[in-house]
Design a protein around this motif. Structure first.
Motif, PDB file in Angstrom:
ATOM      1  N   GLU A   1     -18.892  16.656 -29.458  1.00  0.00           N
ATOM      2  CA  GLU A   1     -20.157  15.948 -29.249  1.00  0.00           C
ATOM      3  C   GLU A   1     -21.070  16.104 -30.462  1.00  0.00           C
ATOM      4  O   GLU A   1     -21.742  15.157 -30.867  1.00  0.00           O
ATOM      5  CB  GLU A   1     -20.878  16.463 -27.999  1.00  0.00           C
ATOM      6  CG  GLU A   1     -20.236  16.014 -26.700  1.00  0.00           C
ATOM      7  CD  GLU A   1     -19.478  17.155 -26.045  1.00  0.00           C
ATOM      8  OE1 GLU A   1     -19.833  18.313 -26.318  1.00  0.00           O
ATOM      9  OE2 GLU A   1     -18.560  16.867 -25.273  1.00  0.00           O
ATOM     10  N   ASN A   2     -21.082  17.288 -31.065  1.00  0.00           N
ATOM     11  CA  ASN A   2     -21.910  17.502 -32.251  1.00  0.00           C
ATOM     12  C   ASN A   2     -21.434  16.648 -33.423  1.00  0.00           C
ATOM     13  O   ASN A   2     -22.235  16.092 -34.170  1.00  0.00           O
ATOM     14  CB  ASN A   2     -21.912  18.973 -32.658  1.00  0.00           C
ATOM     15  CG  ASN A   2     -22.646  19.836 -31.662  1.00  0.00           C
ATOM     16  OD1 ASN A   2     -23.449  19.341 -30.892  1.00  0.00           O
ATOM     17  ND2 ASN A   2     -22.350  21.114 -31.674  1.00  0.00           N
ATOM     18  N   VAL A   3     -20.127  16.555 -33.564  1.00  0.00           N
ATOM     19  CA  VAL A   3     -19.569  15.735 -34.642  1.00  0.00           C
ATOM     20  C   VAL A   3     -19.919  14.273 -34.424  1.00  0.00           C
ATOM     21  O   VAL A   3     -20.320  13.565 -35.355  1.00  0.00           O
ATOM     22  CB  VAL A   3     -18.037  15.940 -34.744  1.00  0.00           C
ATOM     23  CG1 VAL A   3     -17.414  14.942 -35.688  1.00  0.00           C
ATOM     24  CG2 VAL A   3     -17.722  17.357 -35.151  1.00  0.00           C
TER      25      VAL A   3
ATOM     26  N   GLU B   1     -23.145   9.547 -35.793  1.00  0.00           N
ATOM     27  CA  GLU B   1     -24.081   8.494 -35.399  1.00  0.00           C
ATOM     28  C   GLU B   1     -25.371   8.583 -36.203  1.00  0.00           C
ATOM     29  O   GLU B   1     -25.933   7.574 -36.612  1.00  0.00           O
ATOM     30  CB  GLU B   1     -24.377   8.589 -33.903  1.00  0.00           C
ATOM     31  CG  GLU B   1     -23.216   8.173 -33.031  1.00  0.00           C
ATOM     32  CD  GLU B   1     -23.482   8.403 -31.555  1.00  0.00           C
ATOM     33  OE1 GLU B   1     -24.544   8.969 -31.216  1.00  0.00           O
ATOM     34  OE2 GLU B   1     -22.629   8.013 -30.749  1.00  0.00           O
ATOM     35  N   ARG B   2     -25.826   9.800 -36.455  1.00  0.00           N
ATOM     36  CA  ARG B   2     -27.032   9.992 -37.248  1.00  0.00           C
ATOM     37  C   ARG B   2     -26.808   9.502 -38.684  1.00  0.00           C
ATOM     38  O   ARG B   2     -27.649   8.818 -39.261  1.00  0.00           O
ATOM     39  CB  ARG B   2     -27.422  11.470 -37.248  1.00  0.00           C
ATOM     40  CG  ARG B   2     -28.720  11.756 -37.970  1.00  0.00           C
ATOM     41  CD  ARG B   2     -29.099  13.225 -37.888  1.00  0.00           C
ATOM     42  NE  ARG B   2     -28.030  14.129 -38.276  1.00  0.00           N
ATOM     43  CZ  ARG B   2     -27.743  14.490 -39.521  1.00  0.00           C
ATOM     44  NH1 ARG B   2     -28.442  13.986 -40.509  1.00  0.00           N
ATOM     45  NH2 ARG B   2     -26.772  15.325 -39.791  1.00  0.00           N
TER      46      ARG B   2
ATOM     47  N   GLN C   1     -28.711   6.418 -40.515  1.00  0.00           N
ATOM     48  CA  GLN C   1     -29.387   6.593 -41.799  1.00  0.00           C
ATOM     49  C   GLN C   1     -28.850   5.616 -42.831  1.00  0.00           C
ATOM     50  O   GLN C   1     -29.604   5.060 -43.630  1.00  0.00           O
ATOM     51  CB  GLN C   1     -29.218   8.027 -42.309  1.00  0.00           C
ATOM     52  CG  GLN C   1     -30.046   9.042 -41.576  1.00  0.00           C
ATOM     53  CD  GLN C   1     -29.775  10.455 -42.070  1.00  0.00           C
ATOM     54  OE1 GLN C   1     -28.843  10.676 -42.842  1.00  0.00           O
ATOM     55  NE2 GLN C   1     -30.575  11.400 -41.606  1.00  0.00           N
ATOM     56  N   ASN C   2     -27.547   5.393 -42.810  1.00  0.00           N
ATOM     57  CA  ASN C   2     -26.947   4.436 -43.741  1.00  0.00           C
ATOM     58  C   ASN C   2     -27.453   3.023 -43.459  1.00  0.00           C
ATOM     59  O   ASN C   2     -27.728   2.263 -44.385  1.00  0.00           O
ATOM     60  CB  ASN C   2     -25.424   4.504 -43.634  1.00  0.00           C
ATOM     61  CG  ASN C   2     -24.737   3.753 -44.742  1.00  0.00           C
ATOM     62  OD1 ASN C   2     -25.345   3.435 -45.755  1.00  0.00           O
ATOM     63  ND2 ASN C   2     -23.473   3.453 -44.551  1.00  0.00           N
TER      64      ASN C   2
END
Length: 132
Positions: free
Chosen positions: A24-26, A31-32, A36-37
């Motif tokens: 989930e962290n990955v 997604e973050r 940002q991209n």
């Protein structure tokens, strides 16, 4: 002695990397990064669109200002007129329309000042010849 090996075995298992452990962290990090991209890409498109219509306007204003100095603004107004006309056919907007109008005024003023300067030089030369 078996307890010692079992204890080491569990410590080694804890030290090994498990890629699915923090899935989930990955996913959240990915997604973050993607968001940002996308924000960066949108900002780059915004900057590109802004400079697309802003550059001819700045050139035409500078050409209009310089056209008052013996027609030197023709060097800025004429390229600005060409650039803004080409870009206006690609993507019409209000800023480019103003750039075209200001460029036309700058070119006209420059040509008037150049013609006046040439007339003054030629008429001065002719009057000098008549009185000599």
């Amino acid at each position: 002695m078996n307890d010692f090996f079992d204890e080491n075995k569990t410590q080694n298992e804890n030290l090994q990397y498990n890629p699915f452990e923090n899935r989930e962290n990955v996913i959240q990090n990915n997604e973050r990064l993607i968001s940002q991209n996308n924000e960066y890409r949108e900002y780059e498109e915004y900057k590109k669109a802004r400079s697309f219509s802003r550059t001819p306007l700045i050139l035409s204003l500078f050409g209009l200002l310089c056209s008052l100095f013996v027609g030197l603004g023709i060097g800025f107004s004429l390229p600005s007129l060409i650039l803004s006309a080409i870009r206006y056919t690609q993507k019409p907007n209000k800023t480019l329309r103003w750039a075209i109008v200001i460029s036309i005024v700058g070119v006209t003023l420059s040509l008037l000042f150049i013609a006046t300067f040439i007339y003054a030089v030629v008429s001065g030369y002719i009057t000098q010849l008549n009185f000599a």
